[in-house]
Design a protein around this motif. Structure first.
Motif, PDB file in Angstrom:
ATOM      1  N   MET A 164      -4.922  -3.526  -3.999  1.00 10.93           N
ATOM      2  CA  MET A 164      -3.571  -3.439  -3.440  1.00 10.93           C
ATOM      3  C   MET A 164      -2.595  -3.155  -4.566  1.00 10.93           C
ATOM      4  O   MET A 164      -2.859  -3.506  -5.717  1.00 10.93           O
ATOM      5  N   GLU A 224       0.851  -1.190   0.000  1.00 11.57           N
ATOM      6  CA  GLU A 224       0.000   0.000   0.000  1.00 11.57           C
ATOM      7  C   GLU A 224       0.889   1.244   0.000  1.00 11.57           C
ATOM      8  O   GLU A 224       2.031   1.195   0.448  1.00 11.57           O
ATOM      9  N   TYR A 252       0.972  -9.837   1.334  1.00 12.15           N
ATOM     10  CA  TYR A 252       0.600  -9.729  -0.067  1.00 12.15           C
ATOM     11  C   TYR A 252      -0.615 -10.609  -0.304  1.00 12.15           C
ATOM     12  O   TYR A 252      -0.615 -11.793   0.057  1.00 12.15           O
TER      13      TYR A 252
END
Lengths: 250, 271
Positions: free
Chosen positions: B193, B146, B183
């Motif tokens: 994301m 992010e 992730y």
């Protein structure tokens, strides 16, 4: 071990950055004419920068050092001392200025580079400096930065600036002259900060937060047009307006 | 030669301590004598993640202030015999961490024959984080997919190249490795994301691994078991890969592509 802090003052060892004014001629009027020719158009250029007068290039000639100091004062440079060889100290020390000891700057990014011979002019490009560090050479030279500039880092070049690595979001490159960036520009680039309207910004991948030439700026708040965003671009001023145009790399 | 590795990120909560624990344990599992130091004075957590919180008697600050020697403060891990933990102090002020003190601890650890010293950095860019990275030879930059985490990592990369001992003394720069944690390939594919390539495009450093978002990390932390020991989980395998790549092995990336769940999985439920 921590030093006991005195309430009124402290004395500390420290290193101060100054410009070096390397005197190559003993002709004062020539020196004045050349200074005027180069810097009269931008009277605020030195803005009270401190300077040391380097006499080492004068081999057997002499020059009245106080007169050189007065001359530099006219151009808003503030002399703080003299760099001289041992032989020169005898005559050069008669004026008001003290001698200062010179340590040649070593380029931190290139440990293998041999330090300059003591009598050679400082010719190595300076390493990426922290805020407002000035080069050892008097202005107008090109500073080359070969490491990526990360968020929070700031570079100031007294002349032109060439950046070979990426300029991240939150990084800032500032130059009195033009700025050339051979990588993505994602942070801020400010060219011609001392008022040079001819300064330009060149960049191979244009995604800036902010660009400015001679104080006229544009932020990324208004989206950049598609023909320049992420493209090779130059930025210049035309009658107080920022012109952003794609570079034709043919 | 002892190698000093700092695990750092700038931003908090991205998985520095989880990574420090698993990375150090992973090195130790491969037979390397490893010490892991918690630099987060005042907010110590590494001992919890490593499951040794009840065995803490002395800590880093005690050693720095010479109230205990290093052997007394080092806690031997129960799972791997080559792993030692040096906990942070929970009660002291963070100013108790001094440059000279840290240098002495690191020199002493080198003298004791440790092959790897892993420094778990606190979040932020204050003195604790700077001291944790100061003596580093290599750095694991832990980043979440992010934007704020990526930007903070960028800031830390700048400090690694200017504020560390190697940078100040003009030696070879600290070797930087990007580790992406939490992730989630599904959310990446849905555009929620940042993707691997986005992050690498911004930071431009070599990627050492991707650790998928997983519930097992939380379970592990709660039980005091570093994720690398959670046999059969994707997180454990990802951390083992990271250690292998760090030691110079060539491992393809895993757990980075989103596979649509098949019919059976959809029918019988996917957590």
């Amino acid at each position: 071990m921590s030093h006991k802090k005195l309430p009124y003052f402290e004395l500390r060892n420290s290193t101060v950055d100054t410009l070096l004014f390397i005197v190559k001629s003993t002709d004062l009027s020539e020196l004045r004419a050349e200074l005027a020719r180069r810097y009269e158009a931008t009277p605020g250029f030195f803005a009270n920068d401190v300077v040391a007068i380097d006499l080492r290039r004068l081999e057997n000639e002499r020059i009245p050092v106080d007169d050189v100091a007065a001359l530099l004062n006219e151009f808003r440079l503030r002399p703080i001392g003299i760099v001289a060889t041992e032989a020169q100290q005898e005559w050069a020390g008669k004026g008001n200025l003290p001698f200062v000891e010179l340590r040649e700057r070593r380029d931190a990014s290139k440990p293998a580079a041999a330090p300059d011979a003591p009598d050679a002019p400082p010719a190595t490009p300076p390493s990426p400096p922290p805020v407002s560090e000035s080069t050892a050479k008097v202005a107008a030279t090109t500073m080359v930065i070969d490491k990526p500039l990360r968020s929070g880092q700031q570079i100031y070049a007294p002349g032109d600036l060439v950046v070979l690595g990426l300029v991240s979001f939150g990084a800032e490159v500032i130059a009195a002259g033009s700025i050339h960036i051979y990588a993505p520009l994602r942070g801020r680039a400010l060219a011609g900060v001392h008022g040079d309207h001819e300064a330009r910004i060149f960049c191979t991948c244009f995604e800036p937060e902010l660009i400015a030439v001679a104080g006229i700026y544009r932020t990324a708040e208004n989206p950049l047009p598609d023909n320049v965003l992420g493209k090779p671009v130059q930025v210049r001023l035309n009658q107080e307006k920022l012109i952003i145009e794609p570079l034709r790399l043919t | 030669m002892t190698k000093i590795i700092v695990v750092t990120s700038g931003k908090g909560g991205v998985g520095k301590t989880t990574t420090s624990a698993s990375f150090a344990a992973g090195l130790a599992l491969r037979g390397h004598k490893t010490a892991v130091i918690d630099f987060d004075v005042g907010l110590r957590n590494l001992d919890l993640i490593m499951g040794c919180e009840r065995r803490v008697v002395y800590d880093l600050i005690n050693v720095i202030q010479e109230e205990a020697n290093l052997n007394q403060a080092l806690i031997k891990d129960k799972k791997c015999e080559n792993l030692f933990i040096l906990p942070a102090s929970q009660t002291r002020d963070k100013d108790a961490l001094t440059h000279e003190g840290v240098e002495k601890v690191i020199t002493d650890l080198q003298g004791m024959g440790f092959e790897y010293i892993v420094c778990d950095s606190p979040a932020g860019i204050e003195s604790g984080a700077l001291l944790a990275m100061h003596f580093a030879d290599e750095a694991l930059i832990v980043t979440n997919p992010e934007v704020s985490s990526v930007r903070d990592s960028d800031r830390i990369l700048g400090m690694l190249s200017s504020k560390t001992k190697r940078a100040i003394e003009g030696k070879d720069p600290v070797k930087e490795h990007l580790l992406i944690t939490r992730y989630n390939p599904k959310r990446v594919s849905e555009g929620e994301m940042l993707s691997l390539t986005d992050i690498q495009e911004i930071l431009r450093i070599e990627l050492i691994g991707v650790v998928p978002e997983s519930e097992s990390v939380l379970h592990g932390s709660n039980q005091g078991v570093p994720a690398v020991h959670l046999e059969g989980t994707d997180v454990a395998m990802a951390y083992q890969d990271v250690v292998a790549r760090f030691l110079g092995e060539d491992k393809p990336l895993r757990f980075t592509d989103y596979q649509k769940p098949g019919l059976l999985k959809r029918l019988f439920g996917n957590k």
